[in-house]
Design an enzyme around this catalytic site. Structure first.
Site, mmCIF file in Angstrom:
data_model
loop_
_atom_site.group_PDB
_atom_site.id
_atom_site.type_symbol
_atom_site.label_atom_id
_atom_site.label_comp_id
_atom_site.label_asym_id
_atom_site.label_seq_id
_atom_site.Cartn_x
_atom_site.Cartn_y
_atom_site.Cartn_z
ATOM 1 N N GLY A 85 58.507 3.922 -11.364
ATOM 2 C CA GLY A 85 57.491 4.969 -11.439
ATOM 3 C C GLY A 85 56.756 4.894 -12.765
ATOM 4 N N GLN B 74 51.742 7.881 -19.655
ATOM 5 C CA GLN B 74 52.477 6.809 -20.329
ATOM 6 C C GLN B 74 51.588 5.637 -20.742
ATOM 7 O OE1 GLN B 74 55.544 6.855 -17.026
ATOM 8 N NE2 GLN B 74 56.752 6.099 -18.727
ATOM 9 N N CYS C 170 63.512 5.450 -18.426
ATOM 10 C CA CYS C 170 62.068 5.644 -18.474
ATOM 11 C C CYS C 170 61.450 4.462 -19.202
ATOM 12 C CB CYS C 170 61.771 6.941 -19.234
ATOM 13 S SG CYS C 170 60.020 7.281 -19.431
ATOM 14 N N LEU C 171 60.331 3.965 -18.696
ATOM 15 C CA LEU C 171 59.674 2.822 -19.334
ATOM 16 C C LEU C 171 59.201 3.155 -20.752
ATOM 17 C CD1 LEU C 171 57.664 1.369 -16.309
ATOM 18 C CD2 LEU C 171 59.785 0.498 -17.319
ATOM 19 N N HIS D 120 60.449 13.361 -12.261
ATOM 20 C CA HIS D 120 60.405 12.679 -13.566
ATOM 21 C C HIS D 120 58.947 12.357 -13.948
ATOM 22 C CE1 HIS D 120 62.016 9.455 -16.446
ATOM 23 N NE2 HIS D 120 60.718 9.209 -16.388
ATOM 24 N N GLU D 121 58.205 11.783 -12.983
ATOM 25 C CA GLU D 121 56.818 11.397 -13.286
ATOM 26 C C GLU D 121 55.931 12.621 -13.473
ATOM 27 O OE1 GLU D 121 56.570 8.476 -14.196
ATOM 28 O OE2 GLU D 121 58.354 7.702 -13.203
ATOM 29 N N HIS E 230 56.053 13.936 -16.911
ATOM 30 C CA HIS E 230 55.192 13.225 -17.872
ATOM 31 C C HIS E 230 53.806 13.861 -17.934
ATOM 32 C CE1 HIS E 230 57.575 9.830 -19.223
ATOM 33 N NE2 HIS E 230 57.868 9.443 -17.991
HETATM 34 NI NI NI Z 1 59.323 8.061 -17.452
#
Ligand code: NI
Length: 167
Positions: free
Chosen positions: A46, A51, A91-92, A133-134, A137
Site C-alpha cells: 500500500g 508518502q 510501512c515504506l 493504515h493508508e 497517512h
Molecule cells: Ni505506511
C-alpha cells in the site's frame, strides 16, 4: 514509468493533512499509476500520496500475491467499521520497523476510482488493515504513532542512524 521518492519517518511532511481531490483528471491518473509502480517496486502492499509528498486524498493498495488486484481509492471515506484484529504492520516510510497495531477487522469504504466513479468496498483482514493504515497517512498519521513514546524515540534514533549510513 516513474518511481517516486518515498518520504521517511520522521519527515515533517508525513504529518501533513491531505486535501480532497477536486477532479479526477489525467494528472491524478498519472500520480495513481506512478504510485502503484513505486509501491510494487519497493515492494509494498500500500502507498498513500502523502508518502510521496503529494498531499491529496489518494491511496493505492494491492494485497494479492501476484500483484493482480490493484485498488485505487480517491477521496476514501470509512462508512462502517467493526471488530478488532491485531496485525504486525510495517510501512515504506519506516523501513525495517514492524510492530503490532490493533485495528478494526472490517471496514466498509466509499471512494472514487480512477475514472472518477464512486464505488463501495467491504474489506476484512489484511485488506482492512491496509485501508486503515493508508487512510491514516492522509491525515498525517504514521503507524508508529500507535506505539509507546519510548518505542517511537527508539525508531527515530534507528532510522536516523540508517540514513547517516546510506547518505
Ligand atoms: Ni505506511
Amino acid at each position: 514509468m516513474a518511481l517516486l521518492n518515498i518520504l521517511r519517518y520522521p519527515d515533517a511532511r508525513l504529518f501533513k493533512v491531505a486535501a480532497p481531490v477536486l477532479k479526477v483528471d489525467d494528472r491524478i491518473r498519472k500520480l495513481a499509476k506512478d504510485m502503484a509502480e513505486t509501491m510494487y517496486a519497493a515492494p509494498g502492499v500500500g502507498l498513500a500520496a502523502t508518502q510521496v509528498d503529494q498531499h491529496l486524498r489518494l491511496i493505492v493498495i494491492d494485497v494479492s500475491d501476484d500483484k493482480s488486484e490493484l485498488l485505487t481509492f480517491i477521496n476514501p471515506e470509512i462508512l462502517e467499521k467493526d471488530g478488532e484484529q491485531v496485525c504486525e504492520e510495517g510501512c515504506l516510510s519506516v523501513p525495517g520497523i514492524y510492530d503490532k497495531v490493533t485495528r478494526a477487522e472490517h471496514v466498509k469504504v466509499r471512494a472514487l476510482d480512477i475514472k472518477g466513479e464512486s464505488f463501495e468496498l467491504e474489506a476484512h483482514g489484511l485488506l482492512a488493515v491496509c485501508v486503515q493504515h493508508e487512510m491514516d497517512h492522509l491525515v498525517g498519521k504514521v503507524f508508529v504513532q500507535y506505539l509507546s513514546r519510548l518505542k517511537q524515540e527508539r525508531i527515530k534514533a534507528k532510522l536516523a542512524k540508517q540514513s547517516r549510513i546510506t547518505a
